[in-house]
Structure formats: C-alpha cells, structure tokens
Enzyme design. Structure first.
Site, PDB file in Angstrom:
ATOM      1  N   HIS A 249       0.865  -1.177   0.000  1.00 36.85           N
ATOM      2  CA  HIS A 249       0.000   0.000   0.000  1.00 36.85           C
ATOM      3  C   HIS A 249       0.900   1.225   0.000  1.00 36.85           C
ATOM      4  CE1 HIS A 249      -3.004   2.918   1.186  1.00 36.85           C
ATOM      5  NE2 HIS A 249      -3.946   1.997   1.092  1.00 36.85           N
ATOM      6  N   ARG A 269      -6.813  10.271   0.269  1.00 37.87           N
ATOM      7  CA  ARG A 269      -6.613  10.808  -1.086  1.00 37.87           C
ATOM      8  C   ARG A 269      -7.938  10.925  -1.829  1.00 37.87           C
ATOM      9  NH1 ARG A 269      -3.311   6.600  -3.270  1.00 37.87           N
ATOM     10  NH2 ARG A 269      -3.541   5.556  -1.258  1.00 37.87           N
TER      11      ARG A 269
END
Ligand code: FAD
Length: 657
Positions: A249, A269
């Site tokens: 990740h 995000r």
C-alpha cells in the site's frame, strides 16, 4: 500421545473475519452444523481494521456506474491477470451483498436523499465505496456477528442449545487440514490459552484465514497474518496461484516509530489529500503510465476540479491504482526527494477544514493523534509503502470457491487467489469476501450434505502426527501431557544443538523478505533470498521454546514459522520466475509489462504433500513451480473494453482469437 478432544461437524470454517463469518452464516442457513475457528477473540479479525469501504456498483453517487464498469476497473487494476469469471461474479453480486448487510442491521453513511453513500477510491471510475466513516470493517464485522448471534438464538429456541448448529471456537489455531484419502476429513488445532489439542471432523472445510503480511518487516497487517491458510492448503495438497503478487500500500506511516507501517487509508486521497515531495511538488502527475493516460488529469487545476465535477474532469493521479502510487513514492525517495524519514508527504490539512477531516476521517484523526501526536488536520503525514495485501492465494474454482485438487476444501477472502489479478483495487477486498464467502459457504454446505451417508473418517495416525509436529518446539515429550497443560522440558534441537529462538528467526525472515523480495525486485537478490530461506527453514526445525503449553506466544510463533517460511518461499520462487513487471510485482531487471506473460499463471505446490518436514531439501526447497496458460476472457466481457485498450494488455494471438 496427548488425548485429543474430537467433535463432528458438517462444515468447519477456519477464520472469523468477513469471509469466514459470511461463509459460516451461509452454511448454517443451508442447514449444516457449522463450526468456526479463529486465532484471536471473536470479532477481532483483520476485517475490523478495514477503513475505506466496500466497493459495489450501486450507482448511488453516480448513476452511470454499473457492474460492467466495476468489472472493467477491476481488470484494469489487476492488469488483466484476474480470473475474469471471479471478477465478473464479484462485480455483479457485490451490490446485493451490501444491501443484504443493510437488512441485517449495518448502518452505512448516507447521501442527502437517504441512500447508502459511496466514496471515491483509487482505480474506481465512479464513487463506489459504501462506507461507515473510516470504520467500515468494524461495522461489517459487527453486523455479521449480530447475524451469527441471531441464528444462535433461533437454534436455542428450537433445540435449547445456542451452539447446536453454529459454534465459534475462539482463540484456537488450526495447524493441519486432515484427510481421508484424497478428500478432506476435518482439522487439527490447539487452544491458545490452554494448549489443548482438538480435532473437528467434517467433510467440508472452508479456509478464510486472510493474508501473509507478517512475513514482511514493514506491514499494515496484524499478528494473525502469518499465511496459515495458504500453508494449510499447500500441506493438504492444493496449489497456490500467482504468489508473486504482493500489494504494498503506498501510504503507510513511516514516522514516528510508534505508528510505523500503520495504514493511512486511501480515503484520505479519495477525499482530497495530495502527495508532495520534499520540494513541495505534487509529483504524481509525472508518474501516470501510458495505459492510464487518458483517464487521469494532467494539471493540478483539472485534478482539483474533479472532486466537484467528476463528469467533466479527469481524476487526480494520486488516485491511480496502488501499485503505481507505491512505485512513484519509491522512485521519489530514491531520487533524494523524500521526506526526512524516507517517505513523502501526504497532506490533507491544507485541503479541507479541520472539522470536515474529523467528520470524514475520524479514526485517522484520533489514531494518529493518540498514538503518535500527529495532528492530520494541522500537518502533513510522512508516508511510504507498507506490505498490505496478498493477491496470490489458494487456487479455487471461480464459481464454487472449491480449492483445486482437494475435494471438500474451499477458500474465500484474502487467502483465495485469482480475483484481483496482479493488483487489488481498494474496497474490492470487503466486497470479495462477502461475495465469495457466501459462495464458499453455500458450496461447502451442498458438498457436505451430499456426503451425509458417507462421511470421511480421520485416522489416529494423522492426528498423532499432527500432535507430534505441534509439540516439536518443546522437543521433549510432555511428561504429563495428557491434559495439555503439563510442564515440558526446554527443547534441545536434534543432534543436541541449542534451540533456535523463534523471535530471532521471525525477525530475520521479515528482514529478508523486506530487503530481497520487497517492492522492487532483482534476480540476484531473489536468489539470495531463496538461499537464506532454505537456511532458515533448516534452523526453524530447531526452533525451541521454554515453559508450558498454556498461553505460550513463543510456542505459537514457532508453529507459525512453518507457515511463513512456506509462503515466503512461494513468493520468492514465483517472483523469480516471472520476468516482467506487473501490478504488485516490480522487477528492476525486467521493468516492462510483457503481454506474453498475461497468458501465464504460476502455480506453487508442495513436492511432499504429506508435509513431512524431514523431507525438506535445504538447497532446492520443497516448492514446485509450474506454469499454466490462463483461460481466455469470455468475448462478451472483452467487448466491454475498447480495442485500443486491449492492445495494451492482450498478447498478439489473443487479439486475433
Ligand atoms: P480476516 O478478516 O483477516 O480474518 C482472518 C481470520 O482467520 C481471523 O479470524 C484469524 O484469527 C483467523 N485465522 C488465521 N489463521 C488461523 C489459523 N491458523 N487457525 C484459526 N484461525 C485462523 N479492504 C477493503 O476492501 N476496504 C478497505 O477499506 C480496507 N481497509 C483496510 C485497512 C487496513 C488497515 C488493512 C490492514 C486492510 C484493509 N483492507 C481493506 C483489506 C481487508 O481488510 C482484508 O483483506 C480483509 O478484511 C480480509 O478478510 P478475511 O476475511 O479474508 O480475513
């Protein structure tokens, strides 16, 4: 030999995360007496940690969404190596599984007009993740637990026994799948607290044990992720598929040390957070690969407009699939533009008012404030890649979740391979485990019911062998071991050498995988890793522990080492074999994606399926690797893509076909 408690069930589910519970509910609802075994406390599975949401094309936030678009995104994310039938079933069935959760009591966040709210995530064309703030996994598990309790109450009303048809064995670890000839006969395990052994006999076993992250040094995964289910399947004779694909990740915390590796959800995000390097540059614009060029914004202005007007603007490149973002961060750090502690900056504080951040990302805010005194509403986080998810897993039949080659064995959730191809999109795991958990439960129940008159039998020889294997770290036989709680002698390894410390071996294994089979791979390093793994495997046979069988974490780790070593060897061998870069497998020496490799799956099997550790060959190892041609994608599914896009992925001959 120890006295072993034996019970008979119809279906045994190993794992009580989302996949295991969904499978157990299904098997019980289809009339099977179902046992669930889990390593930690009931309700503490890894699924609880899931933050961002469940991907399902319900079209609540954008009516253009559909299962076809979700399928397309999933294949793009997986770089076309997904088992396409799994991706199809997943995209088609995920909305029903989310609505079903709602009918069972899940309280999702809402749109203004009262529908289940859906948020943006990397690689998803439309806002698609049904969520509960950033605590979606907690709500998912809470709901499934509540459903389990409701079924148990139903059983109590009928039989007077809550656990007559659905029982959870918590804090119990399964170490072997037992067989009757070729087919499954049950499982062998131990209670973590007392150290007592038990056998659950059953014609069908569903493996739902999650991932392998604890084989790597920096990981978002918890202590339970030691690849047990992967190893159990290998040892039972089932193959593992495409184990080279491990997802790093992009945004794990790199600083401060108290939160190193802990995940910063992609929702940061998705909700507007941006990545910057040490020069303040929003660098992701430089890392959009050709295959994604048309879909992502080229300027900051366009990217920022997308949050309010996604139909007329392209998405920000921070929302590229995880493998792309992780590689970009790695490259920035390598080029000397990293943050002071070897990551980059993820900033949401200058993008949203503090109260919005606290409302939309409550766990992120509280977790980092409490654990690290980092206030994400006021400062940027330092983030970098962390080992997060394994796309490789048990090779299963797409429709039934049956493990290949072992009748009666099923697998669902993170432990199963194929669904996500070379890279998983965020949100697609929670939907995967609901869709295939249900399918695994259903098919296991049907299989078990069909065998009602001819149930498999587990012989004592196997049980004794499993018990002896589990006791080896104590070396000396339990002096009064019948009750499982006896004091035993300190191990002295075979040949009188001093025992190896399981904690040291574990640390060395994690370092090896991190340094030599990590996010960027090289042939020489992977060969080195295989040599080190072979040496550690020999030493792991001498892993010794002191004390009792009653709650003894050193003993538990010594047993977990077998699994981590097996799985790590699969990852390293498959990664060495695949001479291209694709999704969660990046090779510096073979940097491009090679269309010819799209047709190839790599299957790992154990050369000695009885799993006798004595048969271990320290030099060449015991994992056998085979190539297999992938099944051609069904034409109506291929027709969902533009020809120009297919040219980027499919091999020449596939395009002609
Ligand atoms: P788990 O939930 O991990 O359950 C595994 C079970 O197996 C546990 O009960 C464990 O005790 C048991 N077990 C293991 N070994 C044994 C054994 N030997 N014997 C008995 N029991 C055993 N995915 C998304 O889709 N959306 C997200 O927003 C998201 N956020 C995430 C955030 C974090 C921090 C992390 C780490 C992951 C996230 N993921 C997300 C990924 C997702 O949470 C996991 O992939 C998923 O929950 C795996 O579910 P599972 O049911 O397969 O396994």
């Amino acid at each position: 030999m120890s006295v072993v408690d034996r019970q008979e069930w119809d279906v045994v589910v190993v794992g009580a995360g989302g996949a295991g519970l969904r499978a157990a509910i299904e098997a019980r609802e289809r009339g099977c007496r179902t046992a669930v075994v889990c390593k930690s406390l009931f309700g503490k599975a890894h699924t609880v940690m899931a933050e961002g949401g469940i991907a399902a094309a319900m079209g609540n936030a954008n009516e253009h969404d559909s299962w076809q678009v979700h399928f397309r995104d999933t294949l793009r994310g997986g770089k076309f190596l997904n088992q396409w039938r799994m991706a199809e079933l997943h995209a088609r069935e995920a909305p029903d599984r989310v609505w079903e959760l709602e009918t069972w009591g899940a309280l999702f966040d809402r749109t203004e007009d009262g529908r289940i709210s859906q948020r943006n995530f990397g690689g998803h064309e439309y806002p698609r993740l049904a969520h509960v703030g950033d605590r979606t996994g907690l709500e998912l598990i809470r709901t499934l637990q509540q459903k389990v309790v409701a079924l148990q109450q139903e059983d109590f009303r009928e039989t007077g026994d809550h656990e007559a048809r659905l029982k959870v064995f918590q804090e119990c670890t399964v170490t072997r799948v037992l067989k009757d000839g070729d087919r499954v006969g049950g499982v062998f395990g131990y209670e973590r607290e007392s150290g007592r052994f038990f056998v659950l006999e059953a014609p069908a076993v569903v493996i739902a044990t999650g991932g392998i992250g604890k084989s790597f040094k920096v990981t978002s995964n918890s202590w339970e992720y030691t690849g047990d289910g992967h190893a159990l399947a290998l040892l039972a004779g089932a193959p593992l598929l495409n184990m080279e694909f491990v997802q790093f990740h992009p945004t794990g915390m790199v600083w401060p040390p108290s939160v190193k590796g802990i995940l910063v959800t992609e929702s940061v995000r998705g909700d507007g957070g941006v990545l910057r390097n040490s020069e303040g540059e929003r660098f992701m614009f430089r890392y959009v690969p050709d295959v994604f060029k048309e879909k992502y914004a080229e300027t900051e202005e366009e990217a920022d407009r997308w949050y309010d007007d996604p139909d007329r603007n392209r998405r920000p490149p921070e929302l590229l699939p995880r493998d792309e973002v992780a590689r970009a961060i790695n490259a920035e750090v390598k080029a000397g533009r990293g943050s002071p502690h070897g990551g980059v900056f993820l900033d949401v504080s200058t993008r949203m008012p503090a109260e919005v951040i606290k409302r939309r990302l409550p766990s992120m805010y509280h977790q980092f404030k409490e654990l690290a005194d980092v206030d994400i509403t006021a400062e940027a986080m330092e983030v970098g890649p962390t080992c997060h998810y394994v796309m490789g897993g048990i090779a299963v039949d797409s429709d039934s979740a049956a493990a290949r080659g072992v009748p009666g064995l099923y697998a669902a959730g993170e432990v199963a391979g194929g669904m996500h191809g070379s890279n998983r999109l965020g949100g697609n795991s929670l939907s995967d485990l609901l869709v295939f958990g249900r399918r695994a439960g259903r098919h296991a129940a049907e299989y078990a019911a069909a065998l009602a008159a001819a149930r498999p039998r587990v012989d004592d020889v196997q049980v004794d062998a499993a018990a002896a294997e589990a006791l080896r770290p104590f070396s000396a036989e339990a002096e009064a071991g019948a009750d499982g709680g006896a004091e035993v002698a300190v191990a002295h390894g075979p040949g009188g050498r001093p025992p190896e410390n399981p904690y040291t071996l574990h640390q060395e294994l994690q370092q090896t995988m991190n340094d030599l089979v990590g996010i960027i791979r090289r042939e020489g390093e992977m060969r080195q890793a295989l040599e080190k793994l072979a040496e550690r495997r020999v030493r792991a046979r001498r892993a010794g522990v002191e004390g009792h069988r009653q709650f003894n974490p050193g003993w538990h780790l010594a047993l977990d080492l077998r699994n981590m070593l097996l799985v790590s060897e699969c990852v390293a061998r498959a990664a060495l074999e695949r001479t291209e870069s694709r999704g969660g497998h990046t090779r510096e020496d073979c940097p491009s994606m090679d269309r010819a490799w799209r047709r190839i799956n790599l299957l790992c099997t154990l050369t000695d399926p009885t799993g006798g550790l004595a048969a271990a060959d320290p030099v060449s190892g015991r994992i056998h690797l085979a190539r297999e041609t992938t099944e051609p994608v069904r034409p109506d599914l291929l027709a969902l893509f533009d020809k120009e896009e297919l040219v980027k992925y499919l091999a020449e001959e596939e395009l002609y076909e």
